[in-house]
Write a protein that holds these residues in place. Structure first.
Motif, PDB file in Angstrom:
ATOM      1  N   MET A   1      12.845  18.021  23.862  1.00 49.13           N
ATOM      2  CA  MET A   1      12.068  17.552  24.984  1.00 49.13           C
ATOM      3  C   MET A   1      11.307  16.292  24.596  1.00 49.13           C
ATOM      4  N   GLY A   2      10.984  15.479  25.582  1.00 49.81           N
ATOM      5  CA  GLY A   2      10.259  14.248  25.335  1.00 49.81           C
ATOM      6  C   GLY A   2       8.793  14.495  25.053  1.00 49.81           C
ATOM      7  N   LYS A   3       8.229  13.629  24.265  1.00 54.85           N
ATOM      8  CA  LYS A   3       6.815  13.712  23.924  1.00 54.85           C
ATOM      9  C   LYS A   3       5.986  13.309  25.137  1.00 54.85           C
ATOM     10  N   SER A   4       4.854  13.958  25.342  1.00 55.62           N
ATOM     11  CA  SER A   4       3.938  13.571  26.412  1.00 55.62           C
ATOM     12  C   SER A   4       2.556  13.293  25.818  1.00 55.62           C
ATOM     13  N   ILE A   5       1.956  12.209  26.304  1.00 56.39           N
ATOM     14  CA  ILE A   5       0.664  11.743  25.802  1.00 56.39           C
ATOM     15  C   ILE A   5      -0.241  11.480  26.993  1.00 56.39           C
ATOM     16  N   LEU A   6      -1.467  11.981  26.937  1.00 55.27           N
ATOM     17  CA  LEU A   6      -2.466  11.718  27.976  1.00 55.27           C
ATOM     18  C   LEU A   6      -3.542  10.814  27.395  1.00 55.27           C
ATOM     19  N   VAL A   7      -3.867   9.749  28.132  1.00 56.11           N
ATOM     20  CA  VAL A   7      -4.943   8.840  27.746  1.00 56.11           C
ATOM     21  C   VAL A   7      -6.001   8.910  28.837  1.00 56.11           C
ATOM     22  N   THR A   8      -7.210   9.310  28.465  1.00 55.67           N
ATOM     23  CA  THR A   8      -8.304   9.419  29.418  1.00 55.67           C
ATOM     24  C   THR A   8      -9.460   8.543  28.968  1.00 55.67           C
ATOM     25  N   GLY A   9     -10.378   8.311  29.873  1.00 61.22           N
ATOM     26  CA  GLY A   9     -11.561   7.513  29.564  1.00 61.22           C
ATOM     27  C   GLY A   9     -12.245   7.101  30.849  1.00 61.22           C
ATOM     28  N   GLY A  10     -13.341   6.428  30.705  1.00 61.09           N
ATOM     29  CA  GLY A  10     -14.095   5.967  31.857  1.00 61.09           C
ATOM     30  C   GLY A  10     -13.492   4.702  32.460  1.00 61.09           C
ATOM     31  N   ALA A  11     -14.110   4.230  33.533  1.00 59.56           N
ATOM     32  CA  ALA A  11     -13.675   2.994  34.180  1.00 59.56           C
ATOM     33  C   ALA A  11     -13.792   1.830  33.205  1.00 59.56           C
ATOM     34  N   ARG A  12     -12.753   1.017  33.155  1.00 62.01           N
ATOM     35  CA  ARG A  12     -12.704  -0.184  32.307  1.00 62.01           C
ATOM     36  C   ARG A  12     -12.884   0.132  30.821  1.00 62.01           C
ATOM     37  N   SER A  13     -12.441   1.318  30.403  1.00 64.54           N
ATOM     38  CA  SER A  13     -12.541   1.714  29.002  1.00 64.54           C
ATOM     39  C   SER A  13     -11.386   1.188  28.166  1.00 64.54           C
ATOM     40  N   GLY A  14     -10.366   0.623  28.822  1.00 68.36           N
ATOM     41  CA  GLY A  14      -9.191   0.125  28.116  1.00 68.36           C
ATOM     42  C   GLY A  14      -8.044   1.108  28.078  1.00 68.36           C
ATOM     43  N   LYS A  15      -8.154   2.186  28.844  1.00 66.51           N
ATOM     44  CA  LYS A  15      -7.149   3.237  28.766  1.00 66.51           C
ATOM     45  C   LYS A  15      -5.754   2.772  29.194  1.00 66.51           C
ATOM     46  N   SER A  16      -5.649   1.941  30.209  1.00 62.12           N
ATOM     47  CA  SER A  16      -4.323   1.481  30.646  1.00 62.12           C
ATOM     48  C   SER A  16      -3.674   0.598  29.590  1.00 62.12           C
ATOM     49  N   HIS A 162     -10.712   1.221  22.436  1.00 64.15           N
ATOM     50  CA  HIS A 162     -10.141   1.848  21.244  1.00 64.15           C
ATOM     51  C   HIS A 162      -9.787   3.294  21.517  1.00 64.15           C
ATOM     52  N   PRO A 163      -8.623   3.746  21.023  1.00 67.79           N
ATOM     53  CA  PRO A 163      -8.228   5.140  21.236  1.00 67.79           C
ATOM     54  C   PRO A 163      -8.844   6.067  20.196  1.00 67.79           C
ATOM     55  N   LEU A 164      -9.400   7.151  20.663  1.00 70.76           N
ATOM     56  CA  LEU A 164      -9.909   8.208  19.798  1.00 70.76           C
ATOM     57  C   LEU A 164      -8.998   9.418  20.011  1.00 70.76           C
ATOM     58  N   LYS A 165      -8.301   9.831  18.963  1.00 70.85           N
ATOM     59  CA  LYS A 165      -7.363  10.944  19.088  1.00 70.85           C
ATOM     60  C   LYS A 165      -8.131  12.252  19.187  1.00 70.85           C
ATOM     61  N   VAL A 166      -7.882  12.986  20.254  1.00 68.88           N
ATOM     62  CA  VAL A 166      -8.567  14.242  20.517  1.00 68.88           C
ATOM     63  C   VAL A 166      -7.644  15.431  20.241  1.00 68.88           C
ATOM     64  N   LYS A 167      -6.384  15.285  20.556  1.00 66.46           N
ATOM     65  CA  LYS A 167      -5.396  16.357  20.385  1.00 66.46           C
ATOM     66  C   LYS A 167      -4.121  15.757  19.827  1.00 66.46           C
ATOM     67  N   PRO A 168      -3.483  16.320  18.850  1.00 64.16           N
ATOM     68  CA  PRO A 168      -3.906  17.527  18.173  1.00 64.16           C
ATOM     69  C   PRO A 168      -5.073  17.271  17.219  1.00 64.16           C
ATOM     70  N   ASN A 169      -5.897  18.255  17.096  1.00 64.23           N
ATOM     71  CA  ASN A 169      -7.023  18.204  16.181  1.00 64.23           C
ATOM     72  C   ASN A 169      -6.999  19.504  15.391  1.00 64.23           C
ATOM     73  N   ASP A 170      -6.439  19.442  14.198  1.00 55.36           N
ATOM     74  CA  ASP A 170      -6.285  20.639  13.372  1.00 55.36           C
ATOM     75  C   ASP A 170      -7.582  21.108  12.750  1.00 55.36           C
ATOM     76  N   ASP A 171      -8.631  20.272  12.850  1.00 56.90           N
ATOM     77  CA  ASP A 171      -9.920  20.628  12.251  1.00 56.90           C
ATOM     78  C   ASP A 171     -10.719  21.597  13.105  1.00 56.90           C
ATOM     79  N   PHE A 172     -10.346  21.729  14.382  1.00 51.41           N
ATOM     80  CA  PHE A 172     -11.160  22.509  15.301  1.00 51.41           C
ATOM     81  C   PHE A 172     -10.268  23.269  16.259  1.00 51.41           C
ATOM     82  N   ALA A 173     -10.463  24.530  16.365  1.00 51.40           N
ATOM     83  CA  ALA A 173      -9.692  25.339  17.299  1.00 51.40           C
ATOM     84  C   ALA A 173     -10.575  26.452  17.842  1.00 51.40           C
ATOM     85  N   ILE A 174     -10.388  26.750  19.095  1.00 55.47           N
ATOM     86  CA  ILE A 174     -11.135  27.844  19.722  1.00 55.47           C
ATOM     87  C   ILE A 174     -10.158  28.946  20.050  1.00 55.47           C
TER      88      ILE A 174
END
Length: 174
Positions: A1-16, A162-174
């Motif tokens: 299957m193809g990889k899927s990536i979500l980029v989120t952020g506020g208005a004019r954060s550079g996400k696009s 600037h992108p901050l990687k949130v997932k995967p984050n192996d350091d933290f799991a609930i």
């Protein structure tokens, strides 16, 4: 299957711009699934700004409502879907069942053979909106973002371009 990536952020954060760079890393040609509609001059300018940034390797597919169909029609090349919150706004305006549409999107993402990068706005960080429609939109955006993020392999938060990687984050799991 193809990889899927979500980029989120506020208005004019550079996400696009971040999402465009991520999509191009998969190699061209690539498809840009656009959900925005130019309802006024200001929105037309925003759309033109986005288009001016992209080079000839991009093929634009306009899909203000049918993003799932657009994903299926473009599977085979890396895609950028920009953006989920505009799509949500279109769905609400058209009085569609955004939860069902979101579930269909999540199901389609799981079956894509080529990578998909999605852009969305992080809208819940401010004060509680004063009117019911704005609260409905804010809440729906939060739920839709969670639905899509759960399906995606990788999640980035855009901060000042600037992108901050949130997932995967192996350091933290609930």
């Amino acid at each position: 299957m193809g990889k899927s990536i979500l980029v989120t952020g506020g208005a004019r954060s550079g996400k696009s711009a971040i999402a465009e760079r991520l999509t191009l890393q998969f190699g061209g040609p690539v498809a840009y699934i656009a959900t925005a509609q130019a309802w006024d001059d200001e929105m037309a300018e925003r759309i033109a700004e986005h288009q001016a940034r992209r080079g000839p390797e991009w093929r634009t597919v306009n899909a203000p409502l049918d993003v799932v169909g657009a994903l299926w029609r473009t599977d085979g090349v890396p895609r950028l879907l920009d953006c989920l919150t505009m799509w949500l706004s279109n769905l609400i305006h058209d009085e569609r069942d955004w939860r069902a549409e979101g579930a269909a999107l999540v199901a389609a993402l799981a079956e894509q053979s080529a990578p998909v990068v999605l852009v969305t706005n992080e809208v819940g960080g401010g004060i509680v909106p004063e009117n019911a429609l704005a609260r409905e939109f804010r809440d729906a955006a939060g739920v839709l973002n969670q639905m899509v993020a759960a399906q995606c392999d990788t999640l980035y938060l855009a901060v000042a371009g600037h992108p901050l990687k949130v997932k995967p984050n192996d350091d933290f799991a609930i």
